[in-house]
Design a protein around this motif. Structure first.
Motif, PDB file in Angstrom:
ATOM      1  N   ASP A  71      -2.289   6.222   5.861  1.00  0.00           N
ATOM      2  CA  ASP A  71      -2.962   7.465   5.490  1.00  0.00           C
ATOM      3  C   ASP A  71      -2.051   8.671   5.682  1.00  0.00           C
ATOM      4  O   ASP A  71      -1.958   9.548   4.813  1.00  0.00           O
ATOM      5  CB  ASP A  71      -4.232   7.644   6.324  1.00  0.00           C
ATOM      6  CG  ASP A  71      -5.339   6.675   5.942  1.00  0.00           C
ATOM      7  OD1 ASP A  71      -5.244   6.048   4.871  1.00  0.00           O
ATOM      8  OD2 ASP A  71      -6.296   6.548   6.729  1.00  0.00           O
ATOM      9  N   TYR A  89      -8.646   9.342   0.039  1.00  0.00           N
ATOM     10  CA  TYR A  89      -9.146   8.555   1.154  1.00  0.00           C
ATOM     11  C   TYR A  89     -10.600   8.177   0.921  1.00  0.00           C
ATOM     12  O   TYR A  89     -11.384   8.965   0.378  1.00  0.00           O
ATOM     13  CB  TYR A  89      -8.995   9.345   2.460  1.00  0.00           C
ATOM     14  CG  TYR A  89      -7.565   9.788   2.690  1.00  0.00           C
ATOM     15  CD1 TYR A  89      -6.642   8.933   3.272  1.00  0.00           C
ATOM     16  CD2 TYR A  89      -7.134  11.044   2.264  1.00  0.00           C
ATOM     17  CE1 TYR A  89      -5.330   9.327   3.466  1.00  0.00           C
ATOM     18  CE2 TYR A  89      -5.820  11.449   2.448  1.00  0.00           C
ATOM     19  CZ  TYR A  89      -4.918  10.576   3.043  1.00  0.00           C
ATOM     20  OH  TYR A  89      -3.614  10.967   3.217  1.00  0.00           O
ATOM     21  N   ASP A 142      -9.571   4.340  -1.735  1.00  0.00           N
ATOM     22  CA  ASP A 142      -8.287   4.717  -1.147  1.00  0.00           C
ATOM     23  C   ASP A 142      -7.210   4.664  -2.218  1.00  0.00           C
ATOM     24  O   ASP A 142      -7.285   3.865  -3.151  1.00  0.00           O
ATOM     25  CB  ASP A 142      -7.898   3.736  -0.030  1.00  0.00           C
ATOM     26  CG  ASP A 142      -8.458   4.160   1.314  1.00  0.00           C
ATOM     27  OD1 ASP A 142      -8.456   5.354   1.604  1.00  0.00           O
ATOM     28  OD2 ASP A 142      -8.919   3.273   2.060  1.00  0.00           O
ATOM     29  N   GLN A 202     -10.912   9.751   7.566  1.00  0.00           N
ATOM     30  CA  GLN A 202      -9.530   9.346   7.274  1.00  0.00           C
ATOM     31  C   GLN A 202      -8.714  10.535   6.796  1.00  0.00           C
ATOM     32  O   GLN A 202      -7.588  10.763   7.241  1.00  0.00           O
ATOM     33  CB  GLN A 202      -9.507   8.294   6.166  1.00  0.00           C
ATOM     34  CG  GLN A 202      -9.880   6.900   6.531  1.00  0.00           C
ATOM     35  CD  GLN A 202      -9.856   6.047   5.270  1.00  0.00           C
ATOM     36  OE1 GLN A 202     -10.907   5.746   4.699  1.00  0.00           O
ATOM     37  NE2 GLN A 202      -8.677   5.683   4.829  1.00  0.00           N
ATOM     38  N   SER A 222      -2.980   2.744  14.561  1.00  0.00           N
ATOM     39  CA  SER A 222      -3.156   1.607  13.664  1.00  0.00           C
ATOM     40  C   SER A 222      -2.275   1.737  12.436  1.00  0.00           C
ATOM     41  O   SER A 222      -1.838   2.840  12.070  1.00  0.00           O
ATOM     42  CB  SER A 222      -4.629   1.494  13.227  1.00  0.00           C
ATOM     43  OG  SER A 222      -4.961   2.571  12.366  1.00  0.00           O
ATOM     44  N   ARG A 250       0.793  -1.223   0.000  1.00  0.00           N
ATOM     45  CA  ARG A 250       0.000   0.000   0.000  1.00  0.00           C
ATOM     46  C   ARG A 250       0.829   1.279   0.000  1.00  0.00           C
ATOM     47  O   ARG A 250       0.270   2.370  -0.158  1.00  0.00           O
ATOM     48  CB  ARG A 250      -0.929  -0.011   1.228  1.00  0.00           C
ATOM     49  CG  ARG A 250      -1.973  -1.114   1.162  1.00  0.00           C
ATOM     50  CD  ARG A 250      -2.573  -1.397   2.532  1.00  0.00           C
ATOM     51  NE  ARG A 250      -3.615  -2.412   2.460  1.00  0.00           N
ATOM     52  CZ  ARG A 250      -3.380  -3.734   2.448  1.00  0.00           C
ATOM     53  NH1 ARG A 250      -2.129  -4.182   2.510  1.00  0.00           N
ATOM     54  NH2 ARG A 250      -4.378  -4.583   2.366  1.00  0.00           N
ATOM     55  N   HIS A 278      -3.383   1.324   9.491  1.00  0.00           N
ATOM     56  CA  HIS A 278      -4.177   2.070   8.517  1.00  0.00           C
ATOM     57  C   HIS A 278      -3.925   3.566   8.659  1.00  0.00           C
ATOM     58  O   HIS A 278      -3.765   4.288   7.652  1.00  0.00           O
ATOM     59  CB  HIS A 278      -5.664   1.752   8.718  1.00  0.00           C
ATOM     60  CG  HIS A 278      -6.499   2.046   7.513  1.00  0.00           C
ATOM     61  ND1 HIS A 278      -6.812   3.326   7.121  1.00  0.00           N
ATOM     62  CD2 HIS A 278      -7.083   1.234   6.603  1.00  0.00           C
ATOM     63  CE1 HIS A 278      -7.563   3.287   6.032  1.00  0.00           C
ATOM     64  NE2 HIS A 278      -7.738   2.021   5.691  1.00  0.00           N
TER      65      HIS A 278
END
Length: 889
Positions: free
Chosen positions: A460, A595, A585, A600, A454, A352, A456
C-alpha cells in the motif's frame, strides 16, 4: 590488527587484507621483482632492486618494530603498507608499495585508511611520510584521505605529517569510496551485459530451463549462454559444456545445478573471469551445510565475484529487460526496487508491485540489503526501496547507509520475528523492556527507515510513494459518493495524526443533498465528471495537502468511468491524490493508487506524510505510521549532528580503564557494586545523589549523620528492591536508620548483601534512564516513567545513540506534561534531565561492555535531576569494528 578480511576495490574487484606474516617473505620479493623501475625508485628513492629486497628481508625478519598489512588479489600478494613508531609514542613512519597491476584501483587509499585507523587505536597521533616531489599520485592520495595533513618541501622531497584523529572529511570520504566500490561490484549482477545459465536443460520444469526461458521471453538484449555438458542446444541456443568454454567473458552466471556440483561450477566461473553469481540451488546453510556455503563464498571472494544467494529466486532488472529468475511471471516495470530474503514473499510482492529491479537474496552469504541500498541509491529507475528481511547481517552498517539513502528515497521495511524472545538473560527494567525487536524499531527510526507490520502495508505504501508526489503537510481532503466510507476515512485520519480541515466557503458545488464540508459527500448520484471536478478543485486548494477520493461502485457513472475521472483529476497535480474504490485494490491508469478500504488508504498516506517530514529535515526520522506525527518545524533545520550539543566532555580514558580492570578481575562480568557504578557514571558527568555504602546497622546510622537527615536506606542485592521491602524512606534519626537496617536484614536474609544510605531528596518527577548493548545491534538508550510504575505503565521511548535532541526524546513520553507543569504543579528542570539522557547515551556508545544500565529513579526537581539509584552490569564483548574500516562482512 584485525584478522584477515575482504574489501571492495574502486572497480568492483575484491582484495583480501590481513596482517603481514614472516611467511610472506617470498611473495614480497616477487612483488619487488614485478615492480617497474619507476615504482621501485619512487618507493625506495634508489635505482635497482637490491635495497628493496634487503628491506623486505628486514620487514619479515625477527625484531621488526612496525605494524604492517598486506593485500592479495586472486591469491597473489599485491600490496604492503606499514608504519613504524618512532619510540616517542606519538609518531610513526609510513610506507606503502603497490603492484603496478593494481594502481588506480583504490587499494592504496583503502590500505592507508586502515593503517591510519589502526595507528589511532594504538595511541599514535601522527603518521609521517617522505615522498619524492615527482610522486604526485601518492601525494594526492595522502592529501585526499580526509585527514588533516601538513606538508613541507625539502630538496625534491615532500615531508608529510598526517594527523590520524578521525575527521568528518575522513568519514565522508570513506562513505563515498565505499559507495563507489559497492556500485561497481554489483553492476555485473544487476545490470549485466551477458548472462550464462549453468544447468539450462530441456525439461521445461527445470530451474535452469525456466531461467533461460525468462531471459529470452523478457528480451534480454545481451548474449545468453546455456551451459550444459549433456546438450548441444537448448531453446535454439548453442550449449557449452563448461563456463570456461563460453567464447566471451560473462558478467552474470545463474547457477541451477544440484548442490554437490555448485562448488565446481563456482571454480569454473572463477577461472573464466565471471563477474558475479546468482546461485538458485538450495541445500547449503539452510540445510545444515554451512561449511559448503562458506567454501562457496571463499571461492567467489578470491576470484572477485559477488554472490547472490544461494537458495534464491534470482535477479530482475526491468529497465535492462533482465529476468534472471525462475519466477512464473514477468515482473512489470515500475519505480520500486525490491529485496526479499524470502522467495515466497518476493514472488507475492512481484505480483502486486511494478518494480525497477528485484533481488532474491536467499541465504545472504554475500550480497545483502546493505549492498543493494548502495546500488539503488543512485539508480535513476528507482524511486522507492522496499525490503523484506528475516535477519540483519550488519545492522550498524545498515543504519549508516540507510540514513543517507533515506534522505533521497523512501525505504520501506518489513522485518519478521517481532515476537521472538531475546537471546540473553536480562534482569534490569531497561533490558526487560528493550527486546531485540524494540532494537530493530529504534534502529529503523534512527536510519529514517519506515518499518511496517505487514507485506500488505508495504504494498500500500509503496504504490503511493512510487506514483504520487510527497504531501507538504498532514491536511487531507476527503471527497466521494458515500458518507459511510468517508466517515471511516476521517476517523482513520484522526487516529494517524492527520488533519481533516474545514474547507473555504464556496470552493465546491454539489447537488441539493450534497454535504460540502470535509469530508465532502457528493451523494451516490454524483457522476464521474462531478467527482473529477471536485478532486481537481481540492487538489488546487491551499488549505489541503492531499486528496483522498472515495467511491463505492456501481453508483454514479460506474466503476471504469469513475476510475478514469480520478486519474484525470490527479494528472499534473502537485499534491498526492489517492483513491478508496471500495472493494478494489490496485493502480488506476498507472498513476493513482487505489485501496479497497479507507483505513488502508489513510495508513499509506500517513506513511507518506511521515516520510515527507523526514525529508523536510526534522531532527528525528519518521515515527511508525500508527503514531501521530509531531508538528512540523518552523524551518527545516540542518542535518542532525553526530554528537548531542552541550554535553560536557567525558573522561573516556578513565572509564575504559575502570571497565578493563573490572573485566580483568571478573572475565564473565558482573553487576557493579554501587560505589564502582558511581565512579563509572561520574566519568561521564552523570549527576548522582550522595550515596554511602554500609555493611551493618552501626555503619548505616553513622552514614546518616554524614549524608544528612531525613535519610533513605536501600538494600544491596535484590534487583527490584521495592518488591521485597528493600527501601525505607523518611528515616528521621540515626537510631531510625539503625533499626531499619536490622529489620531489613532480618526480613531479606541472604538476599541482602549490604546497604546504601542517602539523604532523602525533595519530591519531583520520577524518571528512569537506562540502556542496553546488544552484541549485534549495538547500544540502545531508554527514557521512561520511573519508580515503581516503570514496568506497570510501560511509558518508554527508545533511541539509538547518539541522540541529536534528547529533550525531544523526553517530550515523547506520555508523562512529559508532568515535567512542564501539569494542572497547576510547578515545572521541573527538564533541561537537566535531557542532559542526563545525553550523558548516558554517550556512555553507552563509548563502552560496549556496559551490557545493562538502569538509573531508576532519576528525581527531576526544581533545580536538577539527580540519580538516586544506579545499576550497571558489565559483560565481555568482542572488539567492535570501526565504521571507518571498509570491509565486506
Amino acid at each position: 590488527m584485525p584478522d584477515g578480511y575482504d574489501v571492495l576495490l574502486r572497480d568492483g574487484g575484491i582484495a583480501h587484507v590481513r596482517p603481514l606474516s614472516p611467511d610472506d617473505r617470498a611473495a614480497l620479493h616477487e612483488l619487488v621483482d614485478r615492480s617497474s623501475d619507476r615504482s621501485a625508485y619512487l618507493r625506495f628513492f634508489t635505482g635497482g632492486r637490491s635495497t628493496a629486497h634487503a628491506y623486505m628481508d628486514r620487514l619479515t625478519g625477527p625484531g621488526y618494530p612496525g605494524r604492517a598489512l598486506v593485500a592479495t588479489v586472486q591469491g597473489k600478494l599485491v600490496a604492503v603498507v606499514e608504519y613504524i613508531p618512532d619510540g616517542g609514542g606519538r609518531r610513526a613512519d609510513l610506507a606503502i608499495l603497490l603492484d603496478d597491476a593494481v594502481h588506480g584501483h583504490g587499494l592504496g587509499t583503502l590500505l592507508l585508511e586502515h593503517v591510519a585507523v589502526d595507528a589511532a587505536a594504538q595511541g599514535l597521533s601522527e603518521l609521517t611520510a617522505d615522498v619524492l616531489a615527482e610522486n604526485q599520485p601518492m601525494i594526492r592520495v595522502l592529501r585526499d584521505l580526509g585527514l588533516d595533513v601538513v606538508h613541507r618541501y625539502d630538496s625534491g622531497t615532500v615531508h608529510l605529517v598526517i594527523k590520524v584523529t578521525p575527521t568528518a572529511r575522513l568519514r565522508a570520504g570513506v562513505e563515498a569510496r565505499d559507495h563507489e566500490a559497492e556500485r561497481a561490484s554489483l553492476r555485473p549482477v544487476i545490470a549485466p551485459r551477458s548472462v550464462a545459465v549453468v544447468g539450462a536443460g530441456r525439461d521445461p520444469r527445470g530451474l535452469g530451463h525456466r531461467v533461460l526461458r525468462n531471459l529470452l521471453d523478457g528480451g534480454f538484449p545481451g548474449p545468453v549462454y546455456p551451459v550444459n555438458p549433456n546438450a548441444a542446444e537448448v531453446e535454439g541456443l548453442a550449449c557449452y559444456p563448461r563456463v570456461t568454454t563460453v567464447p566471451a567473458r560473462v558478467d552474470l552466471a545463474v547457477v541451477a545445478v544440484p548442490a554437490d556440483l555448485v562448488l565446481q561450477v563456482a571454480r569454473d566461473c572463477a577461472e573464466a573471469g565471471v563477474g558475479g553469481l546468482a546461485v538458485l540451488t538450495s541445500g547449503f546453510a539452510e540445510a545444515g551445510r554451512r561449511d559448503a556455503e562458506q567454501e562457496l563464498l571463499r571461492v567467489c571472494r578470491e576470484a572477485g565475484m559477488r554472490l547472490v544467494g544461494p537458495n534464491c529466486l534470482g535477479v530482475v532488472n526491468t529497465g535492462a529487460r533482465l529476468n534472471a529468475s525462475f519466477l512464473p511471471l514477468s515482473p512489470s516495470r515500475g519505480r520500486v526496487a525490491l529485496m526479499s530474503q524470502s522467495g515466497a514473499v518476493g514472488a507475492a510482492l512481484l505480483e502486486r508491485l511494478d518494480v525497477s529491479s528485484f533481488a532474491s537474496v536467499g541465504n545472504k552469504a554475500d550480497v545483502s540489503g546493505n549492498d543493494l541500498l548502495e546500488y539503488w541509491e543512485d539508480d535513476d529507475d528507482t524511486g522507492v526501496i522496499a525490503l523484506y528481511l528475516e535477519s540483519f547481517g550488519n545492522p550498524r552498517k545498515f543504519a549508516r547507509i540507510a540514513r543517507r539513502v533515506s534522505a533521497r528515497k523512501p525505504i520501506l521495511m518489513v522485518k519478521s520475528g517481532r515476537t521472538g524472545a531475546g537471546d540473553r538473560a536480562v534482569r534490569s527494567h531497561t533490558a526487560a523492556a528493550a527486546s531485540p525487536d524494540v532494537a530493530v524499531d529504534a534502529l529503523a527510526r534512527a536510519a529514517g527507515v519506515i518499518r511496517l507490520d505487514s507485506v500488505h502495508e508495504l504494498i500500500d505504501a509503496a504504490r503511493l510513494l512510487a506514483h504520487q508526489p510527497l504531501p507538504a503537510g498532514p491536511r487531507v481532503a476527503v471527497v466521494g459518493n458515500s458518507g459511510g466510507p468517508e466517515a471511516m476515512a476521517a476517523d482513520a485520519c484522526e487516529q494517524h495524526g492527520l488533519i481533516v480541515p474545514e474547507l473555504p466557503a464556496g470552493l465546491l458545488r454539489g447537488g441539493a443533498n450534497a454535504a460540502l464540508g470535509n469530508p465532502v459527500d457528493l451523494t451516490a448520484d454524483a457522476g464521474a465528471e462531478e467527482l473529477r471536478a471536485a478532486v481537481a478543485a481540492l487538489a488546487a486548494c491551499d488549505a489541503v495537502d492531499a486528496v483522498l477520493a472515495v467511491y463505492t461502485p456501481p453508483f454514479g457513472s460506474g466503476l471504469e468511468e469513475t476510475r478514469r475521472a480520478f486519474a484525470a483529476a490527479a494528472r499534473g497535480s502537485a499534491k498526492p491524490v489517492l483513491a478508496c474504490v471500495v472493494g478494489h485494490d490496485g493502480l488506476i491508469d498507472g498513476l493513482v493508487p487505489s485501496y479497497a478500504f479507507p483505513e488502508q488508504a489513510v495508513a499509506a498516506l500517513a506513511t507518506a506524510v511521515a516520510y515527507a517530514r523526514h525529508r523536510a529535515g526534522l531532527l528525528e526520522p519518521p515515527a511508525p505510521p500508527s503514531a501521530p506525527p509531531s508538528a512540523p518545524p518552523s524551518a527545516p533545520p540542518s542535518a542532525p549532528p553526530d554528537v548531542p550539543p552541550d554535553v560536557p566532555p567525558a573522561d573516556v580514558a578513565a572509564a575504559r580503564a575502570l571497565v578493563a580492570a573490572e573485566l580483568a578481575a571478573r572475565p564473565d562480568g558482573r553487576w557493579l557494586p554501587p560505589a564502582t557504578a558511581a565512579r563509572l557514571l561520574r566519568c561521564y558527568g552523570v549527576d548522582l545523589a550522595e550515596t554511602v555504602e554500609v555493611d551493618g546497622p552501626d555503619a548505616a546510622a553513622a552514614a546518616a549523620g554524614r549524608t544528612g537527615l531525613p535519610a533513605v536506606l536501600k538494600a544491596v542485592g535484590p534487583v527490584h528492591k521495592s518488591d521485597v521491602g528493600g527501601v525505607m524512606l523518611g528515616l528521621a534519626t540515626p537510631g531510625d536508620v539503625r533499626r531499619a537496617y536490622e529489620d531489613m536484614a532480618a526480613r531479606l536474609g541472604g538476599q541482602m548483601t549490604g546497604g546504601v544510605v542517602q539523604r532523602m531528596l525533595p519530591g519531583g518527577v520520577e524518571i528512569i534512564v537506562g540502556g542496553v548493548n546488544y552484541p549485534v545491534f549495538g547500544p540502545l538508550l531508554m527514557v521512561g516513567m520511573g519508580g515503581v510504575a516503570a514496568d506497570l505503565l510501560a511509558d518508554r521511548v527508545f533511541r539509538v545513540p547518539p541522540v541529536a535532541d534528547p529533550a525531544a526524546m523526553v517530550d515523547e513520553l506520555r508523562c512529559a506534561p508532568l515535567l512542564h507543569g501539569y494542572r497547576g504543579s510547578p515545572p521541573v528542570d527538564a533541561d537537566a534531565l535531557a542532559l542526563q539522557v545525553a550523558r548516558v547515551g554517550r556512555l553507552l556508545e563509548d563502552l560496549p561492555e556496559v551490557a545493562e544500565l538502569d538509573l531508576n529513579p532519576v528525581i527531576v526537581g526544581a533545580a536538577g535531576a539527580p540519580v538516586v539509584d544506579a545499576r550497571v552490569r558489565l559483560a565481555p564483548c568482542g572488539p567492535q569494528p570501526s565504521p571507518l574500516l571498509r570491509r565486506l562482512r
